[in-house]
Design a protein around this motif. Structure first.
Motif, PDB file in Angstrom:
ATOM      1  N   LEU A  52      -4.966  46.437 -43.917  1.00 32.39           N
ATOM      2  CA  LEU A  52      -5.384  45.112 -44.383  1.00 32.39           C
ATOM      3  C   LEU A  52      -6.057  45.214 -45.746  1.00 32.39           C
ATOM      4  CD1 LEU A  52      -5.843  42.043 -43.677  1.00 32.39           C
ATOM      5  CD2 LEU A  52      -8.063  42.758 -42.747  1.00 32.39           C
ATOM      6  N   LEU A  53      -6.979  46.167 -45.889  1.00 28.45           N
ATOM      7  CA  LEU A  53      -7.688  46.334 -47.157  1.00 28.45           C
ATOM      8  C   LEU A  53      -6.740  46.789 -48.260  1.00 28.45           C
ATOM      9  CD1 LEU A  53     -10.903  48.078 -45.786  1.00 28.45           C
ATOM     10  CD2 LEU A  53     -10.743  45.747 -46.681  1.00 28.45           C
ATOM     11  N   ALA A  54      -5.832  47.694 -47.934  1.00 29.60           N
ATOM     12  CA  ALA A  54      -4.875  48.174 -48.931  1.00 29.60           C
ATOM     13  C   ALA A  54      -3.954  47.049 -49.384  1.00 29.60           C
ATOM     14  CB  ALA A  54      -4.057  49.328 -48.360  1.00 29.60           C
ATOM     15  N   THR A  55      -3.505  46.231 -48.444  1.00 25.67           N
ATOM     16  CA  THR A  55      -2.629  45.102 -48.789  1.00 25.67           C
ATOM     17  C   THR A  55      -3.371  44.090 -49.647  1.00 25.67           C
ATOM     18  OG1 THR A  55      -1.385  45.386 -46.732  1.00 25.67           O
ATOM     19  CG2 THR A  55      -1.200  43.261 -47.837  1.00 25.67           C
ATOM     20  N   ILE A 249      -6.662  38.504 -40.434  1.00 22.85           N
ATOM     21  CA  ILE A 249      -6.292  39.906 -40.204  1.00 22.85           C
ATOM     22  C   ILE A 249      -4.779  40.027 -40.088  1.00 22.85           C
ATOM     23  CG2 ILE A 249      -8.460  40.680 -39.181  1.00 22.85           C
ATOM     24  CD1 ILE A 249      -7.302  40.067 -36.413  1.00 22.85           C
ATOM     25  N   ASN A 250      -4.080  38.923 -40.355  1.00 25.60           N
ATOM     26  CA  ASN A 250      -2.620  38.885 -40.285  1.00 25.60           C
ATOM     27  C   ASN A 250      -2.049  39.111 -41.679  1.00 25.60           C
ATOM     28  OD1 ASN A 250       0.086  37.579 -40.480  1.00 25.60           O
ATOM     29  ND2 ASN A 250      -0.263  37.094 -38.323  1.00 25.60           N
ATOM     30  N   LEU A 251      -1.310  40.190 -41.875  1.00 24.17           N
ATOM     31  CA  LEU A 251      -0.815  40.534 -43.205  1.00 24.17           C
ATOM     32  C   LEU A 251       0.132  39.474 -43.752  1.00 24.17           C
ATOM     33  CD1 LEU A 251      -0.159  44.383 -42.909  1.00 24.17           C
ATOM     34  CD2 LEU A 251      -2.206  43.192 -43.710  1.00 24.17           C
ATOM     35  N   ASP A 252       0.966  38.910 -42.891  1.00 25.32           N
ATOM     36  CA  ASP A 252       1.886  37.865 -43.351  1.00 25.32           C
ATOM     37  C   ASP A 252       1.131  36.632 -43.815  1.00 25.32           C
ATOM     38  OD1 ASP A 252       4.147  39.407 -42.889  1.00 25.32           O
ATOM     39  OD2 ASP A 252       4.385  38.670 -40.826  1.00 25.32           O
ATOM     40  N   ASN A 257      -0.910  33.183 -48.083  1.00 25.78           N
ATOM     41  CA  ASN A 257      -2.043  32.525 -48.740  1.00 25.78           C
ATOM     42  C   ASN A 257      -2.107  32.870 -50.216  1.00 25.78           C
ATOM     43  OD1 ASN A 257      -2.917  31.282 -46.383  1.00 25.78           O
ATOM     44  ND2 ASN A 257      -4.330  32.931 -45.850  1.00 25.78           N
ATOM     45  N   VAL A 258      -1.903  34.143 -50.532  1.00 24.94           N
ATOM     46  CA  VAL A 258      -1.951  34.574 -51.925  1.00 24.94           C
ATOM     47  C   VAL A 258      -0.818  33.930 -52.720  1.00 24.94           C
ATOM     48  CG1 VAL A 258      -1.629  36.552 -53.463  1.00 24.94           C
ATOM     49  CG2 VAL A 258      -3.212  36.711 -51.532  1.00 24.94           C
ATOM     50  N   GLU A 259       0.385  33.917 -52.171  1.00 28.15           N
ATOM     51  CA  GLU A 259       1.521  33.339 -52.881  1.00 28.15           C
ATOM     52  C   GLU A 259       1.291  31.866 -53.194  1.00 28.15           C
ATOM     53  OE1 GLU A 259       6.338  32.584 -52.335  1.00 28.15           O
ATOM     54  OE2 GLU A 259       5.273  33.896 -50.946  1.00 28.15           O
TER      55      GLU A 259
END
Length: 267
Positions: A52-55, A249-252, A257-259
């Protein structure tokens, strides 16, 4: 299409601190009791938190939001976070959570001890932004000059770089901003009562973090547009807003959200 927040950092008022427009809230890595999310979740293991932190880092997120009241979130960040100097850590003081109950203490002595404990838990020499974690009685906290003078002293010693209030009222938010660097407010499609705090912050060049930007996952739906698009358009249309804290905590979900935030910020 740009899909990361790199190059889109925003100034936190006049603090000299630059934060990513999306900050990662970390309550879900440390606490699953007494939270108000619409769906149950399981606290992730260490490998999942590392990923999660790396992503988040790859997506251009540099801001992490934690607190003593978030279970063992601070300890886990202290153990798992790498490249400390590449992150802006926002933590809090004033609230603790144990056995399903929050307890509050806003005395200068307790706040100082809490900050010292957080530094040890986070395994760091400094906290970038320290927020007083209000219980809703904002004005008595905001009017406690001894407390704010102590925070100024801790700032002068380099233990914290900036400080403010995570509050719940307009009066308390504005009063606290008169004595501090920044504030954290609730502001979303459903709840905009603290808008005057944002207006004051803009006028005085103070920084704003937005909590519950997506209404803790309860953001309302709209047939015309995505509620995420509407939410981020609303939040980032406010000049004082430096960062919206999103607890996932969900990578998708994080990538989505970022996009959408990038689209809102670059449209």
């Amino acid at each position: 299409m740009k899909t990361s927040l790199h190059g889109l950092a925003r100034a936190l008022g006049s603090t000299g601190i630059s934060v990513s427009p999306i900050g990662l809230g970390t309550v879900k890595i440390g606490r699953d009791k007494g939270v108000k999310y619409p769906q149950h979740f399981t606290i992730p293991d260490d490998d999942a938190v590392r990923k999660l932190l790396a992503t988040a880092h790859e997506l251009g997120i540099n801001t992490l939001d934690t607190a003593p009241a978030y279970g063992n979130s601070e300890e886990r960040l202290g153990q798992l976070l790498t490249n400390r100097n590449e992150w802006i850590i926002v933590s809090k003081a004033g609230e603790t959570f144990a056995d399903g109950v929050s307890q509050f203490d806003f005395t200068a002595e307790h706040i100082t001890a809490s900050i010292e404990r957080s530094l040890k838990r986070l395994k760091t020499d400094y906290i970038d932004v320290l927020l007083i974690h209000s219980d809703g009685n904002d004005l008595p906290i905001a009017n406690d000059l001894v407390l704010w003078e102590q925070l100024e002293t801790l700032k002068s010693k380099g233990l914290i770089r900036a400080f403010g209030l995570s509050g719940k009222t307009v009066e308390g938010g504005i009063s606290a901003l008169q004595k501090s660097d920044c504030a954290m407010v609730t502001f979303n499609l459903n709840e905009q009562s603290e808008k005057p705090v944002l207006t004051y912050a803009e006028q005085q060049n103070k920084g704003i973090f937005v909590k519950k930007a997506l209404a803790s996952g309860h953001v309302c739906n709209n047939a015309e547009r995505s509620p995420l698009e509407e939410s981020f358009d609303l939040v980032f249309s406010q000049p004082a807003v430096a960062s919206a804290i999103i607890g996932t905590i969900n990578l998708d979900h994080l990538k989505q959200n970022v996009e959408i935030a990038v689209n809102s910020l670059t449209r």
